[in-house]
Design a protein around this motif. Structure first.
Motif, short mmCIF file in Angstrom:
data_model
loop_
_atom_site.label_atom_id
_atom_site.label_comp_id
_atom_site.label_asym_id
_atom_site.label_seq_id
_atom_site.Cartn_x
_atom_site.Cartn_y
_atom_site.Cartn_z
N VAL A 1 0.85 -1.19 0.00
CA VAL A 1 0.00 0.00 0.00
C VAL A 1 0.89 1.25 0.00
CG1 VAL A 1 -1.77 1.31 1.23
CG2 VAL A 1 -1.83 -1.19 1.25
N LEU A 2 0.61 2.15 -0.94
CA LEU A 2 1.31 3.42 -1.04
C LEU A 2 0.29 4.54 -0.90
CD1 LEU A 2 3.72 5.29 -1.69
CD2 LEU A 2 3.29 4.84 -4.11
N THR A 3 0.38 5.29 0.19
CA THR A 3 -0.48 6.45 0.40
C THR A 3 0.37 7.68 0.20
OG1 THR A 3 -1.83 5.24 1.99
CG2 THR A 3 -2.01 7.63 2.04
N GLY B 1 5.81 1.77 -8.57
CA GLY B 1 4.47 1.20 -8.47
C GLY B 1 4.31 0.44 -7.17
N CYS B 2 3.10 0.05 -6.89
CA CYS B 2 2.77 -0.66 -5.66
C CYS B 2 1.43 -1.35 -5.92
CB CYS B 2 2.66 0.36 -4.51
SG CYS B 2 2.74 -0.33 -2.85
N LYS B 3 1.07 -2.32 -5.12
CA LYS B 3 -0.18 -3.05 -5.35
C LYS B 3 -1.38 -2.09 -5.31
CE LYS B 3 -2.79 -7.05 -3.77
NZ LYS B 3 -2.83 -8.18 -2.85
N SER B 4 -1.44 -1.24 -4.30
CA SER B 4 -2.52 -0.25 -4.17
C SER B 4 -1.88 1.11 -3.96
CB SER B 4 -3.43 -0.58 -2.99
OG SER B 4 -4.09 -1.80 -3.19
N VAL B 5 -2.29 2.09 -4.77
CA VAL B 5 -1.76 3.44 -4.67
C VAL B 5 -2.92 4.39 -4.41
CG1 VAL B 5 -0.52 5.30 -5.86
CG2 VAL B 5 0.14 2.90 -6.24
N PHE B 6 -2.79 5.19 -3.35
CA PHE B 6 -3.82 6.16 -2.99
C PHE B 6 -3.20 7.54 -2.99
CE2 PHE B 6 -5.01 2.15 -1.04
CZ PHE B 6 -6.26 1.97 -1.59
N LEU B 7 -3.70 8.42 -3.85
CA LEU B 7 -3.19 9.78 -3.98
C LEU B 7 -4.10 10.72 -3.22
CD1 LEU B 7 -2.40 9.76 -7.81
CD2 LEU B 7 -0.84 9.22 -5.92
N LEU B 8 -3.61 11.30 -2.14
CA LEU B 8 -4.36 12.27 -1.36
C LEU B 8 -3.73 13.63 -1.66
CD1 LEU B 8 -4.52 10.30 2.02
CD2 LEU B 8 -6.05 10.16 0.06
N LEU B 9 -3.98 14.10 -2.87
CA LEU B 9 -3.33 15.29 -3.40
C LEU B 9 -4.33 16.14 -4.16
CD1 LEU B 9 -0.34 13.40 -5.08
CD2 LEU B 9 -0.22 14.63 -2.92
N SER B 10 -3.93 17.37 -4.45
CA SER B 10 -4.69 18.24 -5.34
C SER B 10 -3.71 19.08 -6.15
CB SER B 10 -5.61 19.18 -4.55
OG SER B 10 -6.69 18.45 -3.99
N ASN B 11 -4.15 19.42 -7.37
CA ASN B 11 -3.41 20.33 -8.24
C ASN B 11 -1.94 19.93 -8.41
OD1 ASN B 11 -5.77 21.97 -8.48
ND2 ASN B 11 -5.30 22.81 -6.47
N THR B 12 -1.73 18.71 -8.84
CA THR B 12 -0.37 18.23 -9.05
C THR B 12 -0.34 17.22 -10.19
OG1 THR B 12 1.62 17.44 -7.92
CG2 THR B 12 -0.45 16.33 -7.38
N GLN B 13 0.85 16.94 -10.67
CA GLN B 13 1.03 15.95 -11.74
C GLN B 13 1.97 14.88 -11.22
OE1 GLN B 13 2.04 17.55 -15.57
NE2 GLN B 13 2.86 15.61 -16.30
N VAL C 1 2.79 7.31 -12.19
CA VAL C 1 2.57 6.14 -11.34
C VAL C 1 2.89 4.89 -12.12
CG1 VAL C 1 0.89 4.87 -9.95
CG2 VAL C 1 0.74 7.37 -10.09
N GLY C 2 3.67 3.99 -11.52
CA GLY C 2 3.93 2.70 -12.14
C GLY C 2 2.69 1.82 -12.07
N ASP C 3 2.83 0.57 -12.47
CA ASP C 3 1.69 -0.36 -12.45
C ASP C 3 1.15 -0.53 -11.03
OD1 ASP C 3 2.11 -0.75 -15.15
OD2 ASP C 3 3.14 -2.67 -14.90
N ALA C 4 -0.17 -0.66 -10.95
CA ALA C 4 -0.83 -0.89 -9.67
C ALA C 4 -2.14 -1.62 -9.93
CB ALA C 4 -1.11 0.42 -8.95
N GLU C 5 -2.50 -2.51 -9.03
CA GLU C 5 -3.80 -3.16 -9.15
C GLU C 5 -4.92 -2.15 -8.93
OE1 GLU C 5 -4.15 -6.65 -6.68
OE2 GLU C 5 -2.26 -7.46 -7.42
N LYS C 6 -4.72 -1.26 -7.96
CA LYS C 6 -5.76 -0.28 -7.64
C LYS C 6 -5.12 1.09 -7.52
CE LYS C 6 -9.40 0.97 -4.51
NZ LYS C 6 -10.53 0.44 -3.85
N LEU C 7 -5.75 2.08 -8.16
CA LEU C 7 -5.35 3.48 -8.03
C LEU C 7 -6.54 4.24 -7.48
CD1 LEU C 7 -3.41 5.89 -8.48
CD2 LEU C 7 -4.43 6.12 -10.75
N GLY C 8 -6.34 4.91 -6.37
CA GLY C 8 -7.38 5.73 -5.77
C GLY C 8 -6.91 7.17 -5.69
N ILE C 9 -7.80 8.09 -6.03
CA ILE C 9 -7.47 9.51 -5.96
C ILE C 9 -8.54 10.21 -5.14
CG2 ILE C 9 -7.11 11.65 -7.25
CD1 ILE C 9 -6.32 9.93 -9.67
N GLU C 10 -8.10 10.96 -4.15
CA GLU C 10 -9.00 11.79 -3.37
C GLU C 10 -8.44 13.20 -3.43
OE1 GLU C 10 -10.59 12.22 1.17
OE2 GLU C 10 -10.29 10.21 0.38
#
Length: 140
Positions: A55-57, A71-83, A86-95
């Motif tokens: 898990v990568l938060t 990359g990581c199995k699950s990647v969660f981006l808790l960001l705004s206004n950025t670029q 991301v490498g391969d991931a089973e799940k990508l979440g963006i908040e």
């Protein structure tokens, strides 16, 4: 005097028991109890910006740049206004909002917020949990 002593002892025991019931203070106050995190709970939370146990938060894209690229199995981006890339991931979440992701292959996407742009490689991910106002496209 024989009858008075047991009555006094009984009265003393009852008074002591009743005092124990009211020692908690005013029960009608609106204050509610608050939980304090234990040391073990804080230690169990994965560190932000590093891939830990799959898990990568990400709360800081610069600090997480290497983990994001790998990359990581699950990647969660808790960001705004950025670029970010991301490498391969089973799940990508963006908040967040205004996040541009150039990525590898993702099996599923979960995107909250709006104005996010996600570019993936390979087969299209499951976009069931992508909110309106976000764009998901294949890399060219």
């Amino acid at each position: 005097m024989k009858k008075t002593l047991p009555a006094l002892v009984t009265a003393g025991v009852v008074a002591t028991l009743l005092a124990g019931c009211t020692a908690g203070g005013d029960r009608s106050s609106s204050a509610s109890p608050t939980a304090t995190p234990s040391a073990s709970a804080a230690a169990a939370a994965p560190a932000a910006n590093t891939c830990t146990d799959g898990v990568l938060t990400v709360t800081d894209a610069k600090k997480a740049a290497k983990a994001l690229a790998e990359g990581c199995k699950s990647v969660f981006l808790l960001l705004s206004n950025t670029q970010v890339t991301v490498g391969d991931a089973e799940k990508l979440g963006i908040e967040g909002s205004g996040v541009t992701v150039k990525g590898g292959h993702f099996d599923t996407l979960s995107v909250l917020g709006s104005g996010n742009t996600i570019t993936y490689r390979g087969e299209a991910p499951d976009t069931t949990n992508v909110a309106d106002g976000n764009e998901v496209t294949a890399a060219r």
